[in-house]
Write an enzyme that holds these catalytic residues in place. Structure first.
Site, short mmCIF file in Angstrom:
data_model
loop_
_atom_site.label_atom_id
_atom_site.label_comp_id
_atom_site.label_asym_id
_atom_site.label_seq_id
_atom_site.Cartn_x
_atom_site.Cartn_y
_atom_site.Cartn_z
N LYS A 1 -1.35 11.77 -5.05
CA LYS A 1 -1.15 10.50 -4.33
C LYS A 1 -0.36 10.63 -3.03
O LYS A 1 0.57 11.40 -2.93
CB LYS A 1 -0.42 9.48 -5.23
N HIS B 15 -15.06 -11.50 7.24
CA HIS B 15 -15.15 -11.57 5.77
C HIS B 15 -15.01 -10.18 5.14
O HIS B 15 -15.51 -9.94 4.04
CB HIS B 15 -16.47 -12.18 5.30
N GLU C 17 3.23 -1.30 3.01
CA GLU C 17 3.30 -2.21 1.87
C GLU C 17 4.63 -2.96 1.85
O GLU C 17 4.70 -4.15 1.53
CB GLU C 17 3.12 -1.44 0.56
N SER D 156 3.68 9.90 -5.57
CA SER D 156 3.78 9.23 -6.86
C SER D 156 4.60 10.11 -7.80
O SER D 156 4.62 11.33 -7.66
CB SER D 156 2.37 9.03 -7.43
#
Ligand code: ARG
Length: 457
Positions: free
Chosen positions: A283, A156, A290, A277
């Site tokens: 970043k 979980h 992804e 970024s």
């Protein structure tokens, strides 16, 4: 352009329809297999006395020249042609005349395309298997390297029990080993020759299907001609296997994304496999992972396209089936691209062992071990579970970990506690004493590594 089938038509195909009908942008990838299939077919026709040896010689030389010219770039594939089969047959006829026109005796594009697609995907399956094996090797090496690095295992997404990073990584090795098995299972059924099924009903010519099947390296030939030209199960099966590879890579990606976040900071991906970024100077994003996660849906889409394409089709060939290749080729190519980026991304990551250990120290992941301590002293597990739960609640109240409590505090919960409990809940011991088969203990890890290294041999 004049179509080979133009005989019964009074007008040429409307250019919009012609472009819509053409599949060469996708099936040109199968030029080599188309030539391979034609060579076997022509050899069989000559062996059976259906065409002359002189025709066979002309066809063989012609096709050989076409193959060489496509590969050298001397013969660009005409993207205005209807499909690769028509393009190559047309080119052959240009080069060798009437012999080329005899090639299609006792054959249809229906068995031809089914044959080419099987040959092509059989090769692609090999490519995927090689890349799967490479990633399994990388994962296995990482599993070995990080076999002692303690981290929290989750259920979980809540810290659950202590494991090692190696054990966690090897779980993905197991998934990919099953994927490898699924690809080879798919190839077993794929490797059956449809050549000689002709359009749908076989032929009156005395063809030898066993000969062409063997020449093309098939294990068998389709026993029912309608089935032979209509079956695209092999595309679905391979695509289903590709979908499961993507399930596994996507779950792995999701974890890599989490692990590289500031919230976890279990790993750092190398700069080579991260991007920045356009506005936020600080970043560093896990774009590769992804993208793998993002591409997963498109591979499922390929599978659903194939299943949907087939579900309403009457026997035998229908033009809908031309859509099969775009889907299954895309699925295979996407998986290959994902596997290619995944292996070096893993190889170059840095593991933050200290952060993993710190995370393992919080969240009471040794609570089961504390309960087991009491159980091993004779207390029924449910009773031990309850007392441990009360101790955890006490710790939460106090802002302490289980290992912070004094022996007197423990004894106030139950008299069975003694000093040896600290050893029992030590994280390293919690992991290493999980010696059950398949657990994170050293013996089990060795067994897993051995199994995976055997699989990729
Ligand atoms: N380009 C077609 C395909 O990929 C070849 C088969 C065409 N057969 C036909 N009867 N029109 O499916």
């Amino acid at each position: 352009m004049d179509k080979m089938w133009a005989g019964r038509f009074s007008t040429a195909l409307n250019p919009v329809a012609e472009d819509f009908n053409s599949s060469i942008r996708v099936d040109s990838k199968m030029y080599k297999q188309d030539i391979q299939g034609s060579l076997a077919h022509a050899a069989m026709l000559a062996k059976q006395g259906i065409i002359s040896d002189a025709d066979l010689a002309a066809i063989t030389a012609g096709l050989g020249g076409i193959l060489a010219d496509i590969e050298s770039g001397a013969l660009p594939i005409d993207m205005a042609a209807e499909d690769i089969h028509m393009f190559i047959e047309g080119e052959l006829t240009k080069r060798v005349g009437d012999a080329g026109k005899r090639l299609h005796t006792a054959r249809s594009r229906n068995d031809q395309v089914a044959t080419d697609t099987r040959l092509y995907l059989r090769e692609q399956a090999d490519v995927v298997s090689g890349k799967l094996k490479n990633l399994i090797c990388v994962i296995t090496d990482c599993g070995e390297k990080y076999a002692d690095v303690i981290m929290p295992g989750y259920t979980h997404l809540q810290r659950a029990q202590p494991i090692t990073f190696g054990h966690h990584l090897l779980a993905y090795g197991m998934m990919l080993s099953r994927d490898l098995g699924r690809v080879s299972d798919a190839v077993k059924r794929m490797n059956c020759s449809p050549l000689g099924c002709c359009a749908l009903a076989g032929t009156t010519y005395p063809i030898d299907r066993e000969y062409t099947a063997e020449a093309l390296g098939f294990d068998s030939y389709a026993l029912n001609s309608l089935d032979g030209v209509s079956d695209r199960d092999f595309c679905v099966e391979l695509c289903a296997a590709m979908s499961l590879v993507m399930v596994h890579l996507s779950r792995f990606s999701e974890e890599i994304i989490q692990w590289s976040s500031w919230e976890f900071k279990f790993i750092d991906l190398s700069d080579e496999f991260s991007t920045g970024s356009s506005i936020m100077p600080q970043k560093k994003n896990p774009d590769m992972a992804e993208l793998v996660r993002g591409k997963t849906g498109r591979v499922y889409g390929d599978l659903i396209s194939l299943l949907t394409m087939l579900k309403g089709l009457p026997l035998a060939y229908n033009k809908d089936m031309q859509e099969d290749k775009e889907a299954v080729f895309h699925a295979v190519e996407t998986v290959c691209a994902c596997l290619d980026v995944f292996a070096p991304m893993l190889q170059t990551m840095t593991v933050r062992e200290d952060n993993m250990l710190k995370a393992a120290g919080g969240g009471f992941i040794n609570a089961t071990d504390l309960a087991d301590f009491l159980t091993k002293k004779g207390m029924p597990f449910r009773a031990a579970y309850k007392i441990t739960g009360q101790i955890v609640a006490y710790c939460i109240e106090k802002g302490a970990a289980l290992s912070d409590l004094t022996i007197d505090e423990y004894k106030s919960f139950d008299g069975l506690f003694d000093e040896t409990l600290y050893d029992a809940i030590d994280l390293k011991n919690c992991v290493q004493r999980r010696t059950s088969a398949g657990g994170p203990g050293a013996e089990s890890i060795k067994k897993q590594i051995k199994y995976l290294r055997e699989i990729v041999k």
